[in-house]
Scaffold this motif. Structure first.
Motif, PDB file in Angstrom:
ATOM      1  N   UNK A 152      70.814   6.036  51.549  1.00 41.88           N
ATOM      2  CA  UNK A 152      71.002   7.133  52.502  1.00 41.88           C
ATOM      3  C   UNK A 152      70.295   6.851  53.825  1.00 41.88           C
ATOM      4  N   UNK A 153      70.830   7.464  54.872  1.00 46.86           N
ATOM      5  CA  UNK A 153      70.177   7.479  56.180  1.00 46.86           C
ATOM      6  C   UNK A 153      69.671   8.883  56.445  1.00 46.86           C
ATOM      7  N   UNK A 154      68.440   8.976  56.926  1.00 46.92           N
ATOM      8  CA  UNK A 154      67.850  10.275  57.236  1.00 46.92           C
ATOM      9  C   UNK A 154      67.328  10.273  58.660  1.00 46.92           C
ATOM     10  N   UNK A 155      67.465  11.411  59.319  1.00 53.26           N
ATOM     11  CA  UNK A 155      67.006  11.537  60.702  1.00 53.26           C
ATOM     12  C   UNK A 155      65.570  12.015  60.806  1.00 53.26           C
ATOM     13  N   UNK A 156      65.067  12.635  59.735  1.00 57.45           N
ATOM     14  CA  UNK A 156      63.711  13.176  59.782  1.00 57.45           C
ATOM     15  C   UNK A 156      62.863  12.560  58.678  1.00 57.45           C
ATOM     16  N   UNK A 157      61.556  12.405  58.905  1.00 54.94           N
ATOM     17  CA  UNK A 157      60.824  12.746  60.127  1.00 54.94           C
ATOM     18  C   UNK A 157      61.076  11.772  61.266  1.00 54.94           C
ATOM     19  N   UNK A 158      61.566  10.570  60.957  1.00 57.64           N
ATOM     20  CA  UNK A 158      62.015   9.585  61.935  1.00 57.64           C
ATOM     21  C   UNK A 158      63.314   8.997  61.418  1.00 57.64           C
ATOM     22  N   UNK A 159      64.244   8.621  62.290  1.00 64.08           N
ATOM     23  CA  UNK A 159      65.499   8.024  61.817  1.00 64.08           C
ATOM     24  C   UNK A 159      65.241   6.756  61.004  1.00 64.08           C
ATOM     25  N   UNK A 160      65.697   6.768  59.744  1.00 67.32           N
ATOM     26  CA  UNK A 160      65.429   5.634  58.876  1.00 67.32           C
ATOM     27  C   UNK A 160      66.426   5.613  57.726  1.00 67.32           C
ATOM     28  N   UNK A 161      66.512   4.464  57.058  1.00 67.02           N
ATOM     29  CA  UNK A 161      67.347   4.332  55.871  1.00 67.02           C
ATOM     30  C   UNK A 161      66.460   3.991  54.677  1.00 67.02           C
ATOM     31  N   UNK A 162      66.993   4.267  53.470  1.00 64.08           N
ATOM     32  CA  UNK A 162      66.222   4.120  52.245  1.00 64.08           C
ATOM     33  C   UNK A 162      67.004   3.256  51.260  1.00 64.08           C
ATOM     34  N   UNK A 163      66.329   2.307  50.655  1.00 60.30           N
ATOM     35  CA  UNK A 163      66.949   1.481  49.627  1.00 60.30           C
ATOM     36  C   UNK A 163      65.987   1.321  48.462  1.00 60.30           C
ATOM     37  N   UNK A 164      66.481   1.522  47.252  1.00 54.95           N
ATOM     38  CA  UNK A 164      65.693   1.329  46.041  1.00 54.95           C
ATOM     39  C   UNK A 164      66.044  -0.024  45.417  1.00 54.95           C
ATOM     40  N   UNK A 165      65.024  -0.850  45.221  1.00 53.09           N
ATOM     41  CA  UNK A 165      65.180  -2.119  44.506  1.00 53.09           C
ATOM     42  C   UNK A 165      64.567  -1.904  43.123  1.00 53.09           C
TER      43      UNK A 165
END
Length: 239
Positions: A152-165
């Protein structure tokens, strides 16, 4: 550049939601009779309130020059003294044994391997006074949260993406501008194993900063441990 260096100027935005831990660590500091040490002190978000509440200097250790600069600025603005040191928490060494060492905001999860954590715990145990405390918090891995956030991409608290390894117990957080941060989660039994090999004793394990009991739905581990009075902390060579 590390994640810390790139987002230091916006760290307050990233950490704004984390406020419940401050009174918890302040209370532990008020009970401590001796030096106070914060690992991964960052911007001084916790260390400054601890210094204000106790009227004592807090030793703060971090490997990010940018975050230490923020901590110096914040301490000067608040009118408190922090003894800020650029260093690796895996190599913790103090002039005097500490009464309290604590590591807030899940910062121990930045250590990628069991060996890294074991070395840190053993250095902490060797740096505590008899009956001194070591406290920290870390999230409990929740597969439901991971399934919802992975990719997922999230705009808060800072624009960032998340990846689970999952195979590496790792979460990668990547800022839109390219900054990256990784966390390696651990189970409750892994934390308990680290406590044991370091020669510490578990005093309390909570499911939250208000002293909530651990149950099947707990998403946060809040640990308080002690170095036993009269015991010799075990320090081993980590290969």
């Amino acid at each position: 550049m590390s994640w810390d260096e790139q987002f230091a100027d916006r760290y307050e935005e990233w950490s704004a939601h984390m406020t419940a831990d401050i009174p918890f660590y302040v209370d532990l500091a008020l009970e401590a009779d001796g030096p106070l040490v914060e690992l991964a002190v960052g911007s001084g978000r916790v260390a400054i309130p601890v210094a204000l509440a106790t009227g004592r200097k807090v030793i703060g250790i971090d490997s990010s020059p940018a975050m230490l600069k923020k901590a110096r600025e914040g301490a000067a603005e608040a009118g408190v003294k922090l003894d800020l040191r650029d260093g690796d928490i895996r190599d913790l060494a103090l002039d005097k044994p500490a009464a309290l060492i604590y590591c807030p905001f899940r910062a121990l999860l930045h250590l990628p391997t069991w060996a890294d954590r074991r070395r840190t715990f053993e250095r902490v145990a060797a740096s505590l006074k008899p009956d001194g405390r070591f406290a920290w918090n870390a999230f409990a891995f929740d597969h439901r949260v991971a399934a919802n956030l992975d990719g997922e991409h999230q705009d808060k608290p800072l624009p960032h993406s998340i990846r689970y390894a999952v195979g590496d117990n790792r979460i990668d957080l990547t800022l839109d501008d390219g900054g990256k941060n990784s966390l390696w989660w651990a189970t409750k039994n892994e934390w308990l194993g680290l406590i044991d090999v370091a020669g510490l004793k578990l005093e309390a394990l909570y499911g939250g900063f208000a002293g909530e009991p651990i149950d099947d739905e707990s998403r946060e581990y809040v640990f308080v441990t002690r170095r036993g009075a009269g015991s010799t902390a075990r320090l081993r060579r980590v290969l």
